[in-house]
Enzyme design. Sequence first.
Site, PDB file in Angstrom:
ATOM      1  N   TYR A 133       0.821  -1.213   0.000  1.00 47.78           N
ATOM      2  CA  TYR A 133       0.000   0.000   0.000  1.00 47.78           C
ATOM      3  C   TYR A 133       0.855   1.263   0.000  1.00 47.78           C
ATOM      4  O   TYR A 133       0.428   2.294  -0.519  1.00 47.78           O
ATOM      5  CB  TYR A 133      -0.982  -0.017   1.173  1.00 47.78           C
ATOM      6  CG  TYR A 133      -2.124  -0.972   0.920  1.00 47.78           C
ATOM      7  CD1 TYR A 133      -3.225  -0.588   0.154  1.00 47.78           C
ATOM      8  CD2 TYR A 133      -2.079  -2.271   1.394  1.00 47.78           C
ATOM      9  CE1 TYR A 133      -4.263  -1.475  -0.109  1.00 47.78           C
ATOM     10  CE2 TYR A 133      -3.104  -3.166   1.142  1.00 47.78           C
ATOM     11  CZ  TYR A 133      -4.194  -2.765   0.386  1.00 47.78           C
ATOM     12  OH  TYR A 133      -5.199  -3.648   0.107  1.00 47.78           O
ATOM     13  N   ARG A 135       1.523   1.720  -3.631  1.00 49.93           N
ATOM     14  CA  ARG A 135       0.298   2.155  -4.320  1.00 49.93           C
ATOM     15  C   ARG A 135      -0.055   3.595  -3.961  1.00 49.93           C
ATOM     16  O   ARG A 135      -0.527   4.361  -4.794  1.00 49.93           O
ATOM     17  CB  ARG A 135      -0.849   1.211  -3.972  1.00 49.93           C
ATOM     18  CG  ARG A 135      -2.130   1.519  -4.734  1.00 49.93           C
ATOM     19  CD  ARG A 135      -3.079   0.352  -4.720  1.00 49.93           C
ATOM     20  NE  ARG A 135      -4.335   0.708  -5.361  1.00 49.93           N
ATOM     21  CZ  ARG A 135      -4.536   0.721  -6.672  1.00 49.93           C
ATOM     22  NH1 ARG A 135      -3.543   0.418  -7.489  1.00 49.93           N
ATOM     23  NH2 ARG A 135      -5.711   1.052  -7.174  1.00 49.93           N
ATOM     24  N   GLN A 164     -16.129   3.510  -5.226  1.00 47.94           N
ATOM     25  CA  GLN A 164     -15.463   2.293  -4.763  1.00 47.94           C
ATOM     26  C   GLN A 164     -13.953   2.503  -4.679  1.00 47.94           C
ATOM     27  O   GLN A 164     -13.238   1.655  -4.142  1.00 47.94           O
ATOM     28  CB  GLN A 164     -15.744   1.142  -5.732  1.00 47.94           C
ATOM     29  CG  GLN A 164     -17.206   0.769  -5.856  1.00 47.94           C
ATOM     30  CD  GLN A 164     -17.408  -0.339  -6.862  1.00 47.94           C
ATOM     31  OE1 GLN A 164     -17.340  -1.515  -6.522  1.00 47.94           O
ATOM     32  NE2 GLN A 164     -17.631   0.018  -8.114  1.00 47.94           N
ATOM     33  N   ASN A 165     -13.477   3.613  -5.219  1.00 50.42           N
ATOM     34  CA  ASN A 165     -12.035   3.842  -5.330  1.00 50.42           C
ATOM     35  C   ASN A 165     -11.451   4.336  -4.014  1.00 50.42           C
ATOM     36  O   ASN A 165     -12.093   5.086  -3.278  1.00 50.42           O
ATOM     37  CB  ASN A 165     -11.749   4.850  -6.442  1.00 50.42           C
ATOM     38  CG  ASN A 165     -12.251   4.365  -7.786  1.00 50.42           C
ATOM     39  OD1 ASN A 165     -12.321   3.159  -8.024  1.00 50.42           O
ATOM     40  ND2 ASN A 165     -12.610   5.283  -8.657  1.00 50.42           N
ATOM     41  N   HIS A 187     -14.837   2.008   0.189  1.00 53.69           N
ATOM     42  CA  HIS A 187     -13.739   1.089   0.514  1.00 53.69           C
ATOM     43  C   HIS A 187     -12.559   1.780   1.179  1.00 53.69           C
ATOM     44  O   HIS A 187     -11.447   1.253   1.183  1.00 53.69           O
ATOM     45  CB  HIS A 187     -13.305   0.356  -0.760  1.00 53.69           C
ATOM     46  CG  HIS A 187     -14.395  -0.480  -1.337  1.00 53.69           C
ATOM     47  ND1 HIS A 187     -14.535  -0.718  -2.690  1.00 53.69           N
ATOM     48  CD2 HIS A 187     -15.427  -1.137  -0.739  1.00 53.69           C
ATOM     49  CE1 HIS A 187     -15.599  -1.474  -2.902  1.00 53.69           C
ATOM     50  NE2 HIS A 187     -16.152  -1.730  -1.739  1.00 53.69           N
ATOM     51  N   GLY A 206     -17.530   3.674 -14.867  1.00 55.00           N
ATOM     52  CA  GLY A 206     -16.283   2.933 -14.761  1.00 55.00           C
ATOM     53  C   GLY A 206     -16.269   1.804 -13.755  1.00 55.00           C
ATOM     54  O   GLY A 206     -15.247   1.572 -13.106  1.00 55.00           O
ATOM     55  N   THR A 207     -17.368   1.108 -13.602  1.00 55.72           N
ATOM     56  CA  THR A 207     -17.405  -0.035 -12.691  1.00 55.72           C
ATOM     57  C   THR A 207     -18.029  -1.232 -13.386  1.00 55.72           C
ATOM     58  O   THR A 207     -18.976  -1.088 -14.165  1.00 55.72           O
ATOM     59  CB  THR A 207     -18.172   0.274 -11.396  1.00 55.72           C
ATOM     60  OG1 THR A 207     -18.283  -0.921 -10.610  1.00 55.72           O
ATOM     61  CG2 THR A 207     -19.559   0.820 -11.680  1.00 55.72           C
ATOM     62  N   SER A 208     -17.497  -2.405 -13.086  1.00 59.71           N
ATOM     63  CA  SER A 208     -18.008  -3.642 -13.693  1.00 59.71           C
ATOM     64  C   SER A 208     -19.205  -4.194 -12.934  1.00 59.71           C
ATOM     65  O   SER A 208     -19.821  -5.164 -13.374  1.00 59.71           O
ATOM     66  CB  SER A 208     -16.901  -4.707 -13.713  1.00 59.71           C
ATOM     67  OG  SER A 208     -16.502  -5.031 -12.389  1.00 59.71           O
TER      68      SER A 208
END
Length: 227
Positions: free
Chosen positions: A53, A56, A86-87, A104, A170-172
């Site tokens: 992390y 990242r 969600q990012n 998240h 931009g989300t699946s």
Amino acid sequence: MEHIVVFTGAGISAESGLKTFRGDDGLWEGYRVEDVATPEAWQRNPAQVQAFYNVRRKSVLAAQPNAAHLALAALQRTKPVTIITQNIDDLHERAGSTGVVHLHGLITKSQSNINPTLTYPITGSEIAMGERCELGSPLRPHVVWFGEPVPAMGEAIRICRQASVFLIVGTSLQVYPAAGLVEEVPAQTKIYVIDPHASQLPIARAANYIDQQATVGVPNVVEELMA
């Protein structure tokens, strides 16, 4: 009363150079998700998780908001808009958006290992092993891992139930419980789905499918909503 709700995923940040959470090979930046994004991974090898992390986080800090982030911030300046993401990056905030709901967590913060409500801003890009919260517990990334509850989920559901317009960007729609938010949107709500594969997403609702990248589709939809 008009209330535009925007639900964003990894695709919007990918256009700022950040890798999506799970690639086609099932890996996240070369790691198995199970080795860096679960409580078990933290218990098993906290140094590896912390180092992952930290790297990242450097990528997030080096990235810049793109045209989609900026368009949503501009829309929020003229209309009631709430962004649920969600990012774990802060690109929405750096574009100028406020009140963003991070389902998240937020990688630019740390949290107590024993009390996730105790969060702290990170100076620089790293949490050092051995740093502790006020309770004496080790600090870890402020990120919701697989197998952990999503504290902001209740707030997100409440917001979605108030939406008069709902943008999915931009989300699946494969990561639950977040993917279930579309089911909380009122039946009369106008829905836009913006993603290169928008028309292939599993949405059992009438929607405007825009098979474009976020940097193209979002500014176009924002222009329509601001007209």
